[in-house]
Design an enzyme around this catalytic site. Structure first.
Site, mmCIF file in Angstrom:
data_model
loop_
_atom_site.group_PDB
_atom_site.id
_atom_site.type_symbol
_atom_site.label_atom_id
_atom_site.label_comp_id
_atom_site.label_asym_id
_atom_site.label_seq_id
_atom_site.Cartn_x
_atom_site.Cartn_y
_atom_site.Cartn_z
ATOM 1 N N HIS A 59 0.837 -1.213 0.000
ATOM 2 C CA HIS A 59 0.000 0.000 0.000
ATOM 3 C C HIS A 59 0.867 1.257 0.000
ATOM 4 O O HIS A 59 1.265 1.751 1.053
ATOM 5 C CB HIS A 59 -0.929 0.006 1.223
ATOM 6 C CG HIS A 59 -2.002 1.036 1.133
ATOM 7 N ND1 HIS A 59 -3.316 0.768 1.468
ATOM 8 C CD2 HIS A 59 -1.995 2.330 0.732
ATOM 9 C CE1 HIS A 59 -4.053 1.853 1.271
ATOM 10 N NE2 HIS A 59 -3.258 2.819 0.835
ATOM 11 N N ASP A 151 -8.559 3.002 -3.860
ATOM 12 C CA ASP A 151 -8.022 3.581 -2.617
ATOM 13 C C ASP A 151 -8.036 5.098 -2.640
ATOM 14 O O ASP A 151 -7.656 5.724 -3.626
ATOM 15 C CB ASP A 151 -6.603 3.097 -2.339
ATOM 16 C CG ASP A 151 -6.111 3.618 -0.998
ATOM 17 O OD1 ASP A 151 -6.810 3.411 -0.003
ATOM 18 O OD2 ASP A 151 -5.052 4.274 -0.959
ATOM 19 N N ASP A 304 1.083 2.677 3.780
ATOM 20 C CA ASP A 304 0.256 3.760 3.221
ATOM 21 C C ASP A 304 1.117 5.018 3.027
ATOM 22 O O ASP A 304 0.675 6.136 3.303
ATOM 23 C CB ASP A 304 -0.972 4.049 4.085
ATOM 24 C CG ASP A 304 -2.022 4.901 3.372
ATOM 25 O OD1 ASP A 304 -1.854 5.204 2.160
ATOM 26 O OD2 ASP A 304 -3.008 5.273 4.024
HETATM 27 ZN ZN ZN Z 1 -6.773 4.531 1.693
#
Ligand code: ZN
Length: 426
Positions: A59, A151, A304
């Site tokens: 991610h 996302d 992330d």
């Molecule tokens: Zn996200």
């Protein structure tokens, strides 16, 4: 050309450390053992440090194309290599979105030309992430899409999500979901709780995330799809995922370092380096995430990594974009705050950053075995220093962890048998 990495230790299945040497040839691991006689090999001295598989991060936001002032595939992958990563999966919220074979191919070309490590790009679930028209998933799979995700936003329509899952299941591909019910966001910029009230900032309630995960696990059951939940942040989300796994639904989940390390009480002033989506939640949520990781409800850790410019982040919690960088701090922070304190074992942490994400998505990486790609990370577990954003390779310096004291860090990253990062060189 053969290379031999000498004077390193690896972690055995029982958690103990064993001295070893690793021979690499043609980008692959050829041998692992002791006193391997390979006189013609170029020698890399590991100086007694720990060797692990190269880290895998499924991610990440590399911002290219369209957001090159924040990050590029080149700068992002160099930052990832500095953090010990050799495989990263790039999110599709770029301009343009990889929602067609043409755009995905052009991103693949940029990766080929400029990436320092392996980049596996996501394709989107819906055209331009708008949520009203599905992409051609089969065509995108043929162009090397890692998985499908919107996302940055949740897929609002249950029918759209069910269609997406059904299509993905038919071609044995995963749906990866950022879960956020738009009618419950309420223009929030941080977790809705005591701290948002004290600071007078609009809050995002926990149910904004958990209600969509609850919907999606039932849709995934109906569609027979592998459904993966991005950056879980609330205790209710952990409970829903735990129950779904018990029911035999094919759901997996990730958690970020920052949600494991902090909660809303870390936000003492209006500082956008604490603004991310999902937000830092309450202490009970943080505890539930740690528990969920330990009991296997949450499968692994993903950063992330979300770079933004300093100018954008100077605009305060209400105006600044969501997101913080993660590559160059993840291992050091987690090692310091969880392994050194005895909450995680070193093996658990390494597994959550290597083999667990790889296995979740069926990737042949994240493990150190003969015949696999020679992707290796060397870790010095004894260093003591303070995180210093001015040393970041990433264009993004947006982190709430600047100046935090950490123990241990990656000092060398080998990708396909070549040194992609070495401490002290640039
Ligand atoms: Zn996200």
């Amino acid at each position: 050309m053969k290379k031999i990495l000498t004077n390193v230790k690896r972690i055995l299945d029982n958690g103990s450390l064993q001295p070893c040497e690793i021979v690499m040839e043609d980008g692959k691991i050829k041998a692992i053992g002791m006193e391997l006689e390979v006189p013609e090999a170029e020698k890399i001295d590991g100086k007694g440090n720990l060797v692990t598989p190269g880290f895998v991060d499924v991610h990440v936001h590399l911002r290219e194309p369209g957001g090159e002032t924040k990050e590029t595939i080149a700068t992002g992958t160099l930052a990832a290599a500095r953090g010990g990563y050799t495989t990263v999966c790039a999110m599709p919220n770029t301009q343009p979105t990889p929602d067609s074979a043409e755009v995905l191919q052009s991103i693949q070309n940029r990766i080929e030309e400029t990436a320092a490590i392996r980049v596996l790009p996501y394709a989107s679930i819906t055209k331009r992430l708008i949520g009203d028209q599905l992409t051609d998933m089969k065509e995108l799979k043929q162009k090397g899409a890692f998985a499908y995700t919107d996302d940055g936003v949740g897929v609002q329509s249950a029918d759209m999500m069910l269609q997406a899952m059904t299509q993905a299941a038919a071609i044995d591909m995963p749906i990866v979901a950022h879960c956020e019910e738009n009618t419950l966001i309420h223009n929030g910029v941080m977790h809705e709780g005591e701290v948002s009230q004290q600071l007078g900032l609009p809050g995002i309630p926990s149910i904004c995330e958990s209600v969509q995960i609850a919907r999606d696990v039932l849709l995934a059951e109906a569609a027979g799809c592998h459904y993966h939940v991005c950056h879980v942040s609330t205790k209710e989300s952990v409970r829903v995922i735990r129950d779904a796994k018990k029911a035999g639904i094919r759901v997996t989940a990730e958690v970020t370092p920052h949600h494991l390390l902090m909660n809303e009480t870390a936000i003492t002033k209006n500082d956008a380096n604490f603004k991310m989506n999902p937000p830092l939640r309450a202490i009970e949520d943080q505890e539930a995430l740690i528990e969920g990781l330990l009991d296997g409800t949450i499968d692994f850790i993903a950063t992330d990594h979300a770079p933004h410019t300093s100018e954008e982040k100077a605009n305060g919690m209400e105006e600044a974009p969501f997101g913080i960088v993660g590559f160059e701090t993840a291992f050091s922070l987690l090692h310091t705050h969880f392994v050194k304190k005895g909450i995680f074992t070193l093996k658990q942490l390494v597994d959550w950053m290597t083999v667990k994400p790889a296995d979740t998505f069926g990737l042949p990486y994240g493990r150190m075995e003969i015949g696999t790609s020679a992707d290796l990370t060397l870790l010095d577990l004894k260093t003591n220093e303070n995180i210093d954003t001015s040393t970041f390779v990433s264009k993004g310096k947006n982190t709430p962890f600047d100046k935090w004291e950490v123990t241990g860090k990656p000092i060398m990253t080998i990708y396909q048998g070549q040194i992609a990062y070495e401490e002290g060189t640039k």
